[in-house]
Design a protein around this motif. Structure first.
Motif, short mmCIF file in Angstrom:
data_model
loop_
_atom_site.label_atom_id
_atom_site.label_comp_id
_atom_site.label_asym_id
_atom_site.label_seq_id
_atom_site.Cartn_x
_atom_site.Cartn_y
_atom_site.Cartn_z
N HIS A 1 -0.68 -19.44 -3.11
CA HIS A 1 0.20 -18.26 -2.36
C HIS A 1 -0.78 -17.61 -1.30
CE1 HIS A 1 1.91 -14.70 -1.62
NE2 HIS A 1 0.88 -14.00 -1.99
N THR B 1 11.28 -19.93 -0.13
CA THR B 1 10.88 -18.88 -1.10
C THR B 1 9.50 -18.46 -1.06
OG1 THR B 1 12.40 -19.63 -2.64
CG2 THR B 1 10.99 -18.20 -3.76
N ARG C 1 8.92 -16.54 2.35
CA ARG C 1 9.37 -15.00 2.52
C ARG C 1 8.50 -14.53 1.53
NH1 ARG C 1 14.11 -13.82 3.83
NH2 ARG C 1 14.63 -12.78 1.79
N GLU C 2 7.95 -14.75 0.52
CA GLU C 2 6.92 -13.70 -0.29
C GLU C 2 5.79 -13.65 0.57
OE1 GLU C 2 5.91 -16.04 -3.65
OE2 GLU C 2 7.81 -15.55 -4.67
N LYS D 1 6.69 -10.96 3.44
CA LYS D 1 6.46 -9.58 2.89
C LYS D 1 5.30 -9.01 2.68
CE LYS D 1 11.13 -9.46 1.94
NZ LYS D 1 12.20 -9.58 1.02
N VAL D 2 4.44 -9.98 2.16
CA VAL D 2 3.00 -9.30 2.00
C VAL D 2 2.32 -8.84 3.61
CG1 VAL D 2 0.80 -9.99 1.64
CG2 VAL D 2 2.72 -10.55 -0.07
N ALA E 1 3.68 -5.82 4.65
CA ALA E 1 3.03 -4.50 4.08
C ALA E 1 1.68 -4.25 4.60
CB ALA E 1 2.75 -4.83 2.44
N ARG F 1 -5.90 -6.43 12.84
CA ARG F 1 -4.67 -5.89 13.65
C ARG F 1 -5.08 -5.83 15.11
NH1 ARG F 1 -1.36 -1.47 10.31
NH2 ARG F 1 0.06 -1.83 12.15
#
Lengths: 221, 221
Positions: free
Chosen positions: A3, A39, A42-43, A46-47, A50, A151
DNA sequence: GCGCTCCAATTTGAATGCAAAATTGTAGGA
DNA sequence: TCCTACAATTTTGCATTCAAATTGGAGCGC
């Protein structure tokens, strides 16, 4: 593939500007490219959302986050605070060996400056800032620093410099190393803040917000 | 239910200690309870893991993160830095109306102190700190602050206080409000740091790390 | 000719199903 | 009795599938 690796690879794609800020992130395409299904992708998105690198729009997909001038200012401001804190803590905790390493990195960086090699200079510059943050011995701080600097990396380390600004930056780095060697936490913290404030001014004056059609990568040359 | 809501609800469950630190997070059970399937739940868990609230062990599931003394110290240290920065910025940017609001919140908090109502005191205390951070006008900073304070909330706002410490804390808050009203950024930043340093000492001396069988909720009483 | 509405096609978000890994319980042997 | 090895069960991680929402465009009316 783990992951964390998926998150890391997408992060790299975003930081390299391969998917430019504001552009849609093509799920299907990325899936094929990374050899995974939607799947886990997309996980990871999302991280990254955040973390602030990805913007999620309900039912409308995800885009690479685009930084406004305000975002840039805010990020630099926080970055200043984090580096200042790191500087203070580093002076309390850094070992002599670590100071020597940073001194060596500094010397190398100055050589790149003399060679006029901006790319290598930036690389060494970044290594020094990271070394100071790590010397603070605070993983939480280091984590936030990594996230915030990621960033603004493109703006921070891709801005072209005038000879005057570059000379000033090198001078400031002399002072940074000096304060570190004297273990003058307060002094180091002030220099780091000034150093970053100058950098922020450069970036903002250059109009380097990630607005439409502002391809930072082109400006390296 | 929206993605962010799922994250928020699980966050609440964790912060309330409903799933105690170190305990396994039962996926199936949470799914039933929230009325969702495993896919969105797992997405939320990954986000919370990135925030540091959940620990992910490959092929071994997720656990509620458990903070060591070192973690606690690191988090407080960063929190100090963030609040100090927020204080400085707030003094530059806060409006008179916002100062009045904080003054009112302060008065209410002092009354709770006089009443000996620790719970309400803590609630008001937290509101003041958050108001200062928000007055800094930097959403990035506010976001990091929220994330960091969430992780130490249980320790910070659940520690019982001795009369002396409580009196000192109130005195410090007088100074905080005073510096804010004088818009003395440097002064405010120093007071906030000292205030948090004292809080950290309380928490650590009380041995409030989230070690095995240390149920913080019991100690409120 | 321009704009609105409605429908198809694409894309997102979530549930289910399936293979791999870990945990557990059990039986056998020392 | 205790330890070890093995098998059954559970759980994780991912691919696939399905429903809902959005986008794009064709047809119709003005």
């Amino acid at each position: 593939m783990l992951h964390e690796d998926v998150v890391g690879r997408i992060r790299t794609i975003l930081l390299d500007g391969e998917i430019p800020p504001g552009a849609r992130i093509p799920e299907r395409e990325l899936c094929e490219r990374l050899g995974i299904s939607r799947t886990p992708l997309r996980e990871a998105l999302k991280v990254l959302a955040a973390e602030g690198l990805v913007q999620l729009l309900p039912h409308r997909g995800s885009r690479a986050a685009k930084l406004t001038d305000k975002d840039m200012r805010d990020l630099f401001e926080v970055c200043q605070g984090l580096e200042a804190l790191a500087g203070e803590l580093a002076c309390e905790r850094i070992t002599d060996a670590e100071i020597d390493e940073i001194a060596a990195a500094h010397a190398a960086m100055v050589q790149h400056y003399r060679d006029g090699d901006l790319i290598q200079y930036y690389r060494g510059n970044r290594a020094i800032h990271e070394a100071i943050v790590n010397a603070a011995g605070n993983p939480v701080l280091a984590g936030l620093y990594t996230s915030v600097t990621a960033r603004i990396r493109r703006a921070r380390y891709v801005t072209p410099m005038t000879p005057q600004r570059w000379a000033l930056a090198v001078k400031e780095h002399e002072a940074i190393l000096n304060a570190l060697q004297r273990r003058d936490g307060t002094g180091l913290s002030h220099i780091l803040r000034a150093h970053l404030r100058h950098k922020r001014e450069e970036v903002l004056q250059a109009g380097f917000a990630e607005t439409e059609g502002n391809d930072l990568t082109l400006r390296i040359a």
